[in-house]
Design a protein around this motif. Structure first.
Motif, PDB file in Angstrom:
ATOM      1  N   MET A  14       0.841  -1.203   0.000  1.00 17.98           N
ATOM      2  CA  MET A  14       0.000   0.000   0.000  1.00 17.98           C
ATOM      3  C   MET A  14       0.873   1.249   0.000  1.00 17.98           C
ATOM      4  N   ALA A  15       1.924   1.236   0.810  1.00 20.76           N
ATOM      5  CA  ALA A  15       2.826   2.386   0.888  1.00 20.76           C
ATOM      6  C   ALA A  15       3.541   2.602  -0.439  1.00 20.76           C
ATOM      7  N   LYS A  16       4.025   1.523  -1.047  1.00 21.20           N
ATOM      8  CA  LYS A  16       4.718   1.643  -2.332  1.00 21.20           C
ATOM      9  C   LYS A  16       3.801   2.223  -3.399  1.00 21.20           C
ATOM     10  N   ALA A  17       2.566   1.758  -3.431  1.00 21.75           N
ATOM     11  CA  ALA A  17       1.617   2.257  -4.429  1.00 21.75           C
ATOM     12  C   ALA A  17       1.357   3.745  -4.231  1.00 21.75           C
ATOM     13  N   GLU A  18       1.139   4.144  -2.995  1.00 22.51           N
ATOM     14  CA  GLU A  18       0.877   5.558  -2.727  1.00 22.51           C
ATOM     15  C   GLU A  18       2.128   6.404  -2.963  1.00 22.51           C
ATOM     16  N   LEU A  19       3.272   5.859  -2.645  1.00 19.40           N
ATOM     17  CA  LEU A  19       4.527   6.574  -2.855  1.00 19.40           C
ATOM     18  C   LEU A  19       4.751   6.859  -4.342  1.00 19.40           C
ATOM     19  N   ARG A  20       4.443   5.889  -5.192  1.00 15.89           N
ATOM     20  CA  ARG A  20       4.600   6.088  -6.639  1.00 15.89           C
ATOM     21  C   ARG A  20       3.688   7.187  -7.160  1.00 15.89           C
ATOM     22  N   VAL A  21       2.552   7.406  -6.510  1.00 16.49           N
ATOM     23  CA  VAL A  21       1.615   8.454  -6.928  1.00 16.49           C
ATOM     24  C   VAL A  21       2.162   9.832  -6.560  1.00 16.49           C
ATOM     25  N   HIS A  22       2.778   9.956  -5.399  1.00 15.37           N
ATOM     26  CA  HIS A  22       3.165  11.263  -4.860  1.00 15.37           C
ATOM     27  C   HIS A  22       4.646  11.604  -4.987  1.00 15.37           C
ATOM     28  N   ALA A  23       5.487  10.626  -5.255  1.00 10.69           N
ATOM     29  CA  ALA A  23       6.928  10.879  -5.317  1.00 10.69           C
ATOM     30  C   ALA A  23       7.524   9.963  -6.382  1.00 10.69           C
ATOM     31  N   ASP A  24       8.791  10.109  -6.620  1.00 10.94           N
ATOM     32  CA  ASP A  24       9.496   9.270  -7.580  1.00 10.94           C
ATOM     33  C   ASP A  24      10.596   8.519  -6.838  1.00 10.94           C
ATOM     34  N   LYS A  53      20.779   9.484  -4.906  1.00  9.07           N
ATOM     35  CA  LYS A  53      19.976   9.778  -6.103  1.00  9.07           C
ATOM     36  C   LYS A  53      18.984  10.898  -5.832  1.00  9.07           C
ATOM     37  N   PRO A  54      18.690  11.695  -6.874  1.00  7.38           N
ATOM     38  CA  PRO A  54      17.664  12.731  -6.716  1.00  7.38           C
ATOM     39  C   PRO A  54      16.328  12.093  -6.337  1.00  7.38           C
ATOM     40  N   GLY A  55      15.627  12.724  -5.453  1.00  5.55           N
ATOM     41  CA  GLY A  55      14.306  12.254  -5.048  1.00  5.55           C
ATOM     42  C   GLY A  55      14.286  11.340  -3.844  1.00  5.55           C
ATOM     43  N   TYR A  56      15.448  10.823  -3.431  1.00  2.45           N
ATOM     44  CA  TYR A  56      15.444   9.914  -2.278  1.00  2.45           C
ATOM     45  C   TYR A  56      14.985  10.604  -0.994  1.00  2.45           C
ATOM     46  N   PRO A  57      15.531  11.770  -0.645  1.00  2.00           N
ATOM     47  CA  PRO A  57      15.065  12.418   0.597  1.00  2.00           C
ATOM     48  C   PRO A  57      13.569  12.731   0.566  1.00  2.00           C
ATOM     49  N   GLU A  58      13.089  13.157  -0.584  1.00  2.00           N
ATOM     50  CA  GLU A  58      11.660  13.471  -0.710  1.00  2.00           C
ATOM     51  C   GLU A  58      10.810  12.215  -0.570  1.00  2.00           C
ATOM     52  N   ALA A  59      11.287  11.094  -1.138  1.00  2.00           N
ATOM     53  CA  ALA A  59      10.554   9.834  -1.038  1.00  2.00           C
ATOM     54  C   ALA A  59      10.491   9.357   0.412  1.00  2.00           C
ATOM     55  N   VAL A  60      11.578   9.513   1.143  1.00  2.00           N
ATOM     56  CA  VAL A  60      11.587   9.109   2.558  1.00  2.00           C
ATOM     57  C   VAL A  60      10.623   9.990   3.352  1.00  2.00           C
ATOM     58  N   ALA A  61      10.647  11.276   3.107  1.00  2.00           N
ATOM     59  CA  ALA A  61       9.727  12.191   3.809  1.00  2.00           C
ATOM     60  C   ALA A  61       8.275  11.836   3.503  1.00  2.00           C
ATOM     61  N   MET A  62       7.997  11.524   2.248  1.00  2.00           N
ATOM     62  CA  MET A  62       6.632  11.145   1.869  1.00  2.00           C
ATOM     63  C   MET A  62       6.250   9.820   2.512  1.00  2.00           C
ATOM     64  N   LEU A  63       7.198   8.882   2.617  1.00  2.00           N
ATOM     65  CA  LEU A  63       6.926   7.602   3.257  1.00  2.00           C
ATOM     66  C   LEU A  63       6.524   7.798   4.712  1.00  2.00           C
ATOM     67  N   VAL A  64       7.162   8.729   5.401  1.00  2.00           N
ATOM     68  CA  VAL A  64       6.808   9.026   6.792  1.00  2.00           C
ATOM     69  C   VAL A  64       5.359   9.505   6.867  1.00  2.00           C
ATOM     70  N   GLN A  65       4.975  10.394   5.967  1.00  2.00           N
ATOM     71  CA  GLN A  65       3.595  10.897   5.946  1.00  2.00           C
ATOM     72  C   GLN A  65       2.604   9.779   5.644  1.00  2.00           C
ATOM     73  N   ILE A  66       2.939   8.941   4.674  1.00  2.00           N
ATOM     74  CA  ILE A  66       2.067   7.816   4.323  1.00  2.00           C
ATOM     75  C   ILE A  66       1.929   6.882   5.520  1.00  2.00           C
ATOM     76  N   GLY A  67       3.038   6.614   6.200  1.00  2.00           N
ATOM     77  CA  GLY A  67       3.000   5.748   7.380  1.00  2.00           C
ATOM     78  C   GLY A  67       2.138   6.315   8.486  1.00  2.00           C
ATOM     79  N   ASP A  68       2.239   7.619   8.719  1.00  2.00           N
ATOM     80  CA  ASP A  68       1.391   8.253   9.738  1.00  2.00           C
ATOM     81  C   ASP A  68      -0.080   8.058   9.405  1.00  2.00           C
ATOM     82  N   HIS A  69      -0.404   8.235   8.146  1.00  2.00           N
ATOM     83  CA  HIS A  69      -1.791   8.104   7.683  1.00  2.00           C
ATOM     84  C   HIS A  69      -2.279   6.650   7.814  1.00  2.00           C
TER      85      HIS A  69
END
Length: 78
Positions: A14-24, A53-69
């Motif tokens: 679920m997290a991977k699917a949502e992460l692909r929608v909001h981040a790269d 790689k570009p986008g890694y920090p943003e993906a981790v930050a988004m993963l934290v938000q997805i996890g909270d949700h």
């Protein structure tokens, strides 16, 4: 009222699917679940090349938000 229960694999997918929608998220990013009593959260890890790689920090930050949700909606099975 108890929350619906999902397996770790289901929650990670679920997290991977949502992460692909909001981040790269870069290839090589591994997601796991860390439990602490009744609560849980996602953890990301990767090798140095992936972390650089570009986008890694943003993906981790988004993963934290997805996890909270998701942690507010679901418990982890087992």
């Amino acid at each position: 009222m108890s929350k619906p229960v999902k397996t770790e694999a289901e929650l990670i997918e679920m997290a991977k699917a949502e992460l692909r929608v909001h981040a790269d998220p870069p290839e090589g990013m591994v997601i796991s679940i860390i439990r602490d009593g009744d609560s849980w959260e996602f953890r990301a890890r990767a090798g140095h090349a992936t972390e650089a790689k570009p986008g890694y920090p943003e993906a981790v930050a988004m993963l934290v938000q997805i996890g909270d949700h998701l942690a507010k909606q679901y418990d982890v099975k087992g």
